[in-house]
Enzyme design. Sequence first.
Site, PDB file in Angstrom:
ATOM      1  N   ARG A 275       0.795  -1.234   0.000  1.00 38.95           N
ATOM      2  CA  ARG A 275       0.000   0.000   0.000  1.00 38.95           C
ATOM      3  C   ARG A 275       0.823   1.277   0.000  1.00 38.95           C
ATOM      4  NH1 ARG A 275      -2.968  -3.304   1.708  1.00 38.95           N
ATOM      5  NH2 ARG A 275      -1.201  -3.810   2.995  1.00 38.95           N
ATOM      6  N   THR A 276       1.777   1.352   0.919  1.00 43.40           N
ATOM      7  CA  THR A 276       2.485   2.625   1.066  1.00 43.40           C
ATOM      8  C   THR A 276       3.234   2.970  -0.216  1.00 43.40           C
ATOM      9  OG1 THR A 276       2.694   2.227   3.419  1.00 43.40           O
ATOM     10  CG2 THR A 276       4.130   3.906   2.497  1.00 43.40           C
TER      11      THR A 276
ATOM     12  N   LYS B  81      25.281  -5.499  -4.014  1.00 42.13           N
ATOM     13  CA  LYS B  81      26.708  -5.207  -4.157  1.00 42.13           C
ATOM     14  C   LYS B  81      27.324  -4.656  -2.879  1.00 42.13           C
ATOM     15  CE  LYS B  81      26.346  -4.362  -9.087  1.00 42.13           C
ATOM     16  NZ  LYS B  81      26.397  -3.364 -10.153  1.00 42.13           N
TER      17      LYS B  81
ATOM     18  N   ARG C  26      11.632   3.468   2.840  1.00 40.47           N
ATOM     19  CA  ARG C  26      11.310   2.496   3.890  1.00 40.47           C
ATOM     20  C   ARG C  26      12.522   1.586   4.062  1.00 40.47           C
ATOM     21  NH1 ARG C  26       5.944  -1.090   4.219  1.00 40.47           N
ATOM     22  NH2 ARG C  26       5.201   0.950   4.879  1.00 40.47           N
TER      23      ARG C  26
ATOM     24  N   HIS D  39       6.028   5.747  11.238  1.00 45.87           N
ATOM     25  CA  HIS D  39       5.429   5.716   9.901  1.00 45.87           C
ATOM     26  C   HIS D  39       4.515   6.947   9.821  1.00 45.87           C
ATOM     27  CE1 HIS D  39       3.784   4.467   6.194  1.00 45.87           C
ATOM     28  NE2 HIS D  39       3.484   3.208   6.458  1.00 45.87           N
TER      29      HIS D  39
HETATM   30  N1  ASP Z   1       1.458  -1.360   6.548  1.00 47.03           N
HETATM   31  C1  ASP Z   1       1.772  -0.960   7.906  1.00 47.03           C
HETATM   32  C2  ASP Z   1       3.251  -0.767   8.082  1.00 47.03           C
HETATM   33  O1  ASP Z   1       3.983  -0.814   7.129  1.00 47.03           O
HETATM   34  C3  ASP Z   1       1.190  -1.861   8.923  1.00 47.03           C
HETATM   35  C4  ASP Z   1       1.660  -3.274   8.914  1.00 47.03           C
HETATM   36  O2  ASP Z   1       2.534  -3.666   8.127  1.00 47.03           O
HETATM   37  O3  ASP Z   1       1.148  -4.008   9.745  1.00 47.03           O
HETATM   38  O4  ASP Z   1       3.699  -0.546   9.180  1.00 47.03           O
END
Ligand code: ASP
Length: 314
Positions: free
Chosen positions: A57-58, A86, A107, A135
């Site tokens: 999603r993110t 590498k 991330r 987050h």
């Molecule tokens: N998508 C959210 C996160 O990246 C929640 C999860 O993974 O549970 O933190």
Amino acid sequence: MEFHKSSILSVRQFDRESIETLFALARRMKKIARRAVRCRVLEGYILGSLFFEESTRTRWSSEAAFQRLGGGMINTTDVRFSSMVKGESLEDTARMAGIFCDIIVVRHKEVGSATKVARAAGKPVINAGDGPGEHPTQALLDLFTIMEDRGSIKGATVAMVGDLKHGRTVHSLARLLMLYGVKYIFISPDLVRAPPKIVRELRGNGFAVKETRDFEEGIRKADVVYMTRIQQERFTDPAQLKVVNDGYYRLTARHVSRWCKPTAIIMHPLPRVNEIATDVDRLRQAAYFRQVENGVLVRMALYLLILGKEGKFV
Ligand code: ASP
């Protein structure tokens, strides 16, 4: 808070005024997000979408938001992409992304990694999850959803349920809500209680925090029920994971109708595993897919403010 050219690393950067600015702009993004209005304001801009840890999603939301505004992007479609294989350092990779891109979403599994990337890249960086740390954009879209659904958050009782130890979305949202007058109920198995540091921080700032293992008792009083999955990837001891799994929570439509206030909303940062039964999806109170839609709006608004384009998007 100044958005222009800033990195978004933690929710601690925000005050109520900056949130109002962001949300007012996010509301204006609805037509563009639905493609009812075409917008090319970020044409020529490049987003660096650096996901060193899994994301669905993110990443999609961050990339879609940028592209809805006419921007382009480069991304790491595979977490084992070349520079990692590498052995290149995070700082060097970030420095390069800073050469190619105008803004970076990152991330990574290490707490504090987004800060490192921001220092090395010299371009605005948005923290899309630094391990079990924070987050911030998830917390912003969560708050936006609460505001859109309920009209206000003031005086609300917010129950956070599940793996509160490792859930970074919980850490960010709990902190962000300190800007408003809320009460907290933390519902979790003992092994994954909210970090004592966060509980102390909330209480130290005068907020009521109740910690319990009792799911029913906890959610009965809640105006917002924020469910989370077990963050199994953060466990090093399989025996502990099993204990947490055995005592975990599952919300069904029957629970919602019997236990929850009729006005309560059910949230989840997703992905869900088993903790919300699919029969909850059809209920008006289920807000988790609205959270996903809202995420695009909030991220669009954030890009515009950071890149100084908030007055030029139509
Ligand atoms: N998508 C959210 C996160 O990246 C929640 C999860 O993974 O549970 O933190």
